[in-house]
Design a protein around this motif. Structure first.
Motif, PDB file in Angstrom:
ATOM      1  N   ALA A  66       0.830  -1.210   0.000  1.00 12.44           N
ATOM      2  CA  ALA A  66       0.000   0.000   0.000  1.00 12.44           C
ATOM      3  C   ALA A  66       0.866   1.263   0.000  1.00 12.44           C
ATOM      4  O   ALA A  66       0.469   2.295  -0.555  1.00 12.44           O
ATOM      5  CB  ALA A  66      -0.929  -0.009   1.212  1.00 12.44           C
ATOM      6  N   GLY A  67       2.058   1.189   0.599  1.00 16.21           N
ATOM      7  CA  GLY A  67       2.943   2.344   0.632  1.00 16.21           C
ATOM      8  C   GLY A  67       3.403   2.742  -0.754  1.00 16.21           C
ATOM      9  O   GLY A  67       3.569   3.932  -1.054  1.00 16.21           O
ATOM     10  N   TYR A  68       3.596   1.753  -1.634  1.00 15.50           N
ATOM     11  CA  TYR A  68       4.040   2.057  -2.996  1.00 15.50           C
ATOM     12  C   TYR A  68       2.919   2.722  -3.795  1.00 15.50           C
ATOM     13  O   TYR A  68       3.178   3.581  -4.638  1.00 15.50           O
ATOM     14  CB  TYR A  68       4.497   0.770  -3.683  1.00 15.50           C
ATOM     15  N   ARG A 101       3.076   6.610  -5.487  1.00 12.40           N
ATOM     16  CA  ARG A 101       2.724   7.026  -6.847  1.00 12.40           C
ATOM     17  C   ARG A 101       1.717   8.166  -6.808  1.00 12.40           C
ATOM     18  O   ARG A 101       1.834   9.145  -7.567  1.00 12.40           O
ATOM     19  CB  ARG A 101       2.148   5.839  -7.627  1.00 12.40           C
ATOM     20  N   ASN A 102       0.723   8.059  -5.932  1.00 12.77           N
ATOM     21  CA  ASN A 102      -0.275   9.127  -5.811  1.00 12.77           C
ATOM     22  C   ASN A 102       0.369  10.427  -5.331  1.00 12.77           C
ATOM     23  O   ASN A 102      -0.002  11.515  -5.790  1.00 12.77           O
ATOM     24  CB  ASN A 102      -1.384   8.702  -4.844  1.00 12.77           C
ATOM     25  N   THR A 103       1.336  10.306  -4.426  1.00 12.95           N
ATOM     26  CA  THR A 103       2.037  11.500  -3.942  1.00 12.95           C
ATOM     27  C   THR A 103       2.757  12.203  -5.085  1.00 12.95           C
ATOM     28  O   THR A 103       2.716  13.433  -5.199  1.00 12.95           O
ATOM     29  CB  THR A 103       3.040  11.109  -2.848  1.00 12.95           C
ATOM     30  N   TRP A 104       3.410  11.430  -5.946  1.00 13.84           N
ATOM     31  CA  TRP A 104       4.103  12.036  -7.082  1.00 13.84           C
ATOM     32  C   TRP A 104       3.117  12.710  -8.036  1.00 13.84           C
ATOM     33  O   TRP A 104       3.350  13.844  -8.475  1.00 13.84           O
ATOM     34  CB  TRP A 104       4.910  10.989  -7.839  1.00 13.84           C
ATOM     35  N   GLU A 105       2.055  12.012  -8.380  1.00 11.83           N
ATOM     36  CA  GLU A 105       1.111  12.560  -9.344  1.00 11.83           C
ATOM     37  C   GLU A 105       0.468  13.845  -8.832  1.00 11.83           C
ATOM     38  O   GLU A 105       0.308  14.815  -9.588  1.00 11.83           O
ATOM     39  CB  GLU A 105       0.030  11.519  -9.665  1.00 11.83           C
ATOM     40  N   GLU A 106       0.104  13.850  -7.553  1.00 15.56           N
ATOM     41  CA  GLU A 106      -0.491  15.062  -6.991  1.00 15.56           C
ATOM     42  C   GLU A 106       0.526  16.200  -6.943  1.00 15.56           C
ATOM     43  O   GLU A 106       0.210  17.344  -7.300  1.00 15.56           O
ATOM     44  CB  GLU A 106      -1.034  14.769  -5.590  1.00 15.56           C
ATOM     45  N   GLY A 107       1.736  15.901  -6.521  1.00 15.83           N
ATOM     46  CA  GLY A 107       2.763  16.937  -6.434  1.00 15.83           C
ATOM     47  C   GLY A 107       3.185  17.442  -7.802  1.00 15.83           C
ATOM     48  O   GLY A 107       3.370  18.653  -8.002  1.00 15.83           O
ATOM     49  N   ALA A 147       7.282   2.760 -10.892  1.00 12.36           N
ATOM     50  CA  ALA A 147       6.722   1.430 -11.165  1.00 12.36           C
ATOM     51  C   ALA A 147       7.827   0.370 -11.149  1.00 12.36           C
ATOM     52  O   ALA A 147       7.638  -0.732 -10.621  1.00 12.36           O
ATOM     53  CB  ALA A 147       6.006   1.435 -12.514  1.00 12.36           C
ATOM     54  N   GLY A 148       8.993   0.703 -11.728  1.00 23.47           N
ATOM     55  CA  GLY A 148      10.121  -0.233 -11.701  1.00 23.47           C
ATOM     56  C   GLY A 148      10.617  -0.473 -10.293  1.00 23.47           C
ATOM     57  O   GLY A 148      11.011  -1.584  -9.932  1.00 23.47           O
ATOM     58  N   TYR A 149      10.613   0.577  -9.486  1.00 25.69           N
ATOM     59  CA  TYR A 149      10.990   0.482  -8.069  1.00 25.69           C
ATOM     60  C   TYR A 149      10.051  -0.482  -7.337  1.00 25.69           C
ATOM     61  O   TYR A 149      10.492  -1.337  -6.556  1.00 25.69           O
ATOM     62  CB  TYR A 149      10.922   1.887  -7.482  1.00 25.69           C
ATOM     63  N   ARG A 150       8.771  -0.370  -7.649  1.00 24.58           N
ATOM     64  CA  ARG A 150       7.784  -1.259  -7.028  1.00 24.58           C
ATOM     65  C   ARG A 150       7.957  -2.694  -7.517  1.00 24.58           C
ATOM     66  O   ARG A 150       7.862  -3.648  -6.730  1.00 24.58           O
ATOM     67  CB  ARG A 150       6.375  -0.758  -7.349  1.00 24.58           C
TER      68      ARG A 150
END
Length: 559
Positions: free
Chosen positions: A277-279, A283-289, A507-510
Motif C-alpha cells: 500500500a505504501g508504494y 505514486r499518488n504523492t508524485w502525481e499530486e505533487g 513502477a520499476g521500483y515497485r
C-alpha cells in the motif's frame, strides 16, 4: 534433512547480499542473515551413526568437573582451585568415535580430549564446559561457540549458586534450542526449600515439569542413593536417551527450530521492504505533487517562451523583404536554437529536483526503502533539460512546417496558386491583345499601342498578383504565434514525458521490491514446511526436557 536447512540458509544469505548491494535492506538485516547460526551437533562428526553430545554447564564451584570425573571413574577434568582459571573444554568419548574434522570455528588449542574404552559409554560424548561466571571473558565465548554442537545440556547448580545470574541469562536465551537436565549438586549442603525455589525458577523459564536430580559429589559419597544422591539416575537417564531414534528426533527438532528462526528473520526483512500500500501512496504523492509543479513550470516559463517566439517578429516586420523572399522555416528555427537552451533554467531544474526530493521523503514516511528509489531517480535529474530541449525543437519544427489550422493551410495554398496563375493569365491576355493590335494595325496602317493600353496592362498584371498576395498575407498566421504555439506544445509534451519517466521509475521500483519480496516469500514458505515427527510424549523424559522457543515468560534473572 540438515542439507535442506543449510541450503535455505545459503539462499537467504545470497538474497541478503544482493538486497544490501541494491539498498533494499540495512546492514543490520544483512548481518542477521549472514551471521545466522547453522551449526548442529552433526557437524562434529563424519557421516554415519553419531553419539549423543551431552555437556555439563554451570557456574564456578558447583561441581561440574567432579561429576564428569565421576562418570569417567578417573580424574580427567580439573577441579578445585585450578578450575576458575580453566580456559579449556574437556571431551570424554569412546575411542571408536572419530572427531578428526572439528569445525574451523572451534578453537582447537582450547580442547582437551579424554578417550576411554568403556563400551557402556560408547554412544555418549561427555563435555565439561568452562565456568560461565568466570572472570575470563574467553570462557563465555568458548561456551557460546560450543552450544550449537550440544544435544543435551546438564545445568549444574549448587544450593548456594542456583541463582547464578550469567548462567541464568543463557538458560533464558537458549532454553528452546536444547534438551535440558538439571542437577542440584552438593545436595548434602542443601535444604528442601532451595529445591522448591529452584523448581519455581525453572517454571518461570518455561519448564512445566523439569527433571531435577540431586547429587552428592563428596569423595566418600560414591554410592548412588546415599544421602539422597541421584547420580546413578542421572547416568541411566542419559544412557536411555543415547539411541539413534532420540538423536534423530533431536536433530529434526533442531532443524525445525532453525527453520522457524530463519523464517522470523526473513519476515523481518520482508517488513523492511515496505507494505504494498505504501508504494501505491508513493505514486499518488508524485502525481499530486507533479500536477502542481507542472502548472507552476508552465506559468514560470511563459515569458521565456514568448521571448523565443519574438525572434519571428522582425522577419514579419519587413514587407518588402516578404515581397521577394519567402521566409525560410529552417532559418527561423535556427535563430531559436541559442535561446531554447536557456528555457530549462536553474529555477525550472530546482523545481523538478524538489519534486523528486519530495517523493524520496514520502517513501521514507511510508517506511519504504529510500536508497534504491534515490538511485533510480538520479538519472532523471540530468535528463529533464534534454527532454525539454528535444521536445521544444521537434514541436517548433512541426509548427513551422504546418502553420495555422487546416482552413488556413488550404487558403494559403489557394492564394499561392493564384499569385502565380492570375499574373500569367493576365500576361497572356495582354500578349494576345498586343498581337491582335499589331495584326490589325498593319492592315489599317495605324498605330496599335498607346499609353493607356500600356498603363492598363501593367495595372492588370500587377493587380492579378497583388490581390492574391495580400490575401495570402492576411491568411498566413503570425510566425510569432505559430512559434509560440509550437513551443507551448513542446513544453507541455516535455513535462508529460518527465512525468511518464518518473512514473516508470516508480513502477520499476515497485516491481523490483516485488521481486525481492517474492523470493523472500518463497524461502519463508520452504521454512514453514516441516517434516513429520513422532510425538515427544512417546518419550516421557525427553518431553520434560524440551520447551518450545518463546514459551518462556522472560522473567528477570534471579538475584
Amino acid at each position: 534433512m540438515d542439507y535442506e536447512c543449510s541450503d535455505l540458509i545459503e539462499q537467504a544469505r545470497e538474497w541478503a547480499e544482493q538486497a544490501l548491494q541494491d539498498g533494499w535492506i540495512s546492514e543490520k538485516h544483512y548481518q542477521a542473515l549472514q551471521s545466522f547460526d547453522s551449526r548442529t551437533p552433526d557437524s562434529l562428526f563424519t557421516a554415519g551413526v553419531r553419539p549423543l553430545v551431552v555437556a555439563f554447564f554451570g557456574g564456578t564451584g558447583v561441581g561440574k568437573s567432579t561429576l564428569i570425573n565421576r562418570l569417567a571413574g578417573r580424574p580427567i577434568a580439573r577441579t578445585g582451585v585450578e578450575r576458575p582459571t580453566s580456559r579449556e573444554v574437556t571431551l570424554y568419548h569412546h575411542r571408536s568415535v572419530s572427531l578428526n574434522e572439528l569445525p574451523e570455528d572451534l578453537p582447537l588449542d582450547k580442547i582437551k580430549m579424554a578417550r576411554h574404552d568403556d563400551d557402556r559409554n560408547s554412544h555418549v560424548i561427555w563435555i565439561d564446559m568452562p565456568d560461565m561466571d568466570s572472570t575470563e571473558e574467553q570462557n563465555k565465548q568458548l561456551v557460546l561457540q560450543w552450544l550449537p554442537h550440544i544435544d543435551v545440556l546438564i545445568y549444574v547448580v549448587s544450593p548456594e549458586r542456583y541463582k547464578d545470574n550469567k548462567a541464568w541469562r543463557l538458560l533464558l536465551a537458549e532454553g528452546g534450542r536444547h534438551a535440558w537436565l538439571f542437577v542440584l549438586n552438593q545436595w548434602d549442603k542443601g535444604e528442601p526449600a532451595q529445591y522448591d525455589d529452584f523448581l519455581l525458577q525453572l517454571g518461570k523459564a518455561g519448564f512445566d515439569d523439569p527433571i531435577v536430580m540431586r547429587t552428592v559429589c563428596a569423595a566418600e559419597e560414591n554410592d548412588a542413593g546415599s544421602n539422597g544422591d541421584e547420580f546413578q539416575h542421572l547416568y541411566e537417564t542419559i544412557q536411555a536417551l543415547a539411541n539413534s531414534h532420540t538423536i534423530e528426533q533431536l536433530e529434526l527438532r533442531g532443524m525445525q527450530l532453525r527453520k522457524k528462526e530463519l523464517q522470523k528473520k526473513l519476515a523481518s526483512c520482508l517488513k523492511a521492504l515496505g507494505e504494498d500500500a505504501g508504494y501505491e501512496k508513493l505514486r499518488n504523492t508524485w502525481e499530486e505533487g507533479w500536477q502542481e509543479v507542472s502548472g507552476s513550470l508552465q506559468k514560470g516559463l511563459a515569458w521565456p517562451l514568448q521571448r523565443m517566439a519574438a525572434v519571428y517578429t522582425d522577419k514579419e516586420s519587413h514587407l518588402l523583404e516578404g515581397l521577394f523572399k519567402e521566409k525560410d522555416a529552417a532559418e527561423l528555427e535556427s535563430e531559436l536554437r541559442p535561446v531554447r537552451h536557456n528555457i530549462w533554467d536553474e529555477w525550472a531544474q530546482s523545481r523538478f529536483e524538489d519534486a523528486l526530493d519530495e517523493v524520496v521523503l514520502a517513501a521514507d514516511q511510508y517506511q519504504l526503502p529510500v536508497a534504491p528509489l534515490r538511485t533510480s531517480l538520479s538519472p532523471l535529474r540530468g535528463k529533464a533539460a534534454k527532454i525539454i530541449h528535444n521536445q521544444l525543437q521537434l514541436a517548433v519544427r512541426q509548427a513551422l512546417a504546418n502553420p495555422g489550422n487546416k482552413l488556413q493551410r488550404v487558403l494559403l495554398k489557394l492564394s499561392g496558386f493564384c499569385m502565380t496563375f492570375l499574373p500569367l493569365l493576365a500576361t497572356g491576355w495582354v500578349a494576345y491583345q498586343v498581337l491582335d493590335g499589331y495584326y490589325h494595325s498593319n492592315l489599317m496602317e495605324k498605330s496599335y499601342l498607346g499609353v493607356n493600353f500600356a498603363v492598363h496592362s501593367i495595372l492588370l498584371i500587377l493587380i492579378s498578383w497583388l490581390l492574391p498576395f495580400l490575401i495570402n498575407r492576411q491568411v498566413r498566421p503570425s510566425m510569432e504565434k505559430v512559434a509560440l504555439q509550437g513551443l507551448k506544445k513542446g513544453l507541455a509534451t516535455g513535462i508529460a514525458m518527465i512525468d511518464a519517466e518518473t512514473c516508470r521509475v516508480i513502477a520499476g521500483y515497485r516491481e523490483q521490491r516485488q521481486s525481492y519480496a517474492d523470493r523472500l516469500l518463497s524461502l519463508m514458505e520452504k521454512c514453514a514446511t516441516q517434516e513429520p515427527t513422532a510425538p515427544l510424549s512417546e518419550n516421557g523424559d525427553l518431553s520434560r526436557m524440551l520447551i518450545e522457543p518463546g514459551e518462556q515468560e522472560s522473567p528477570a534473572p534471579p538475584r
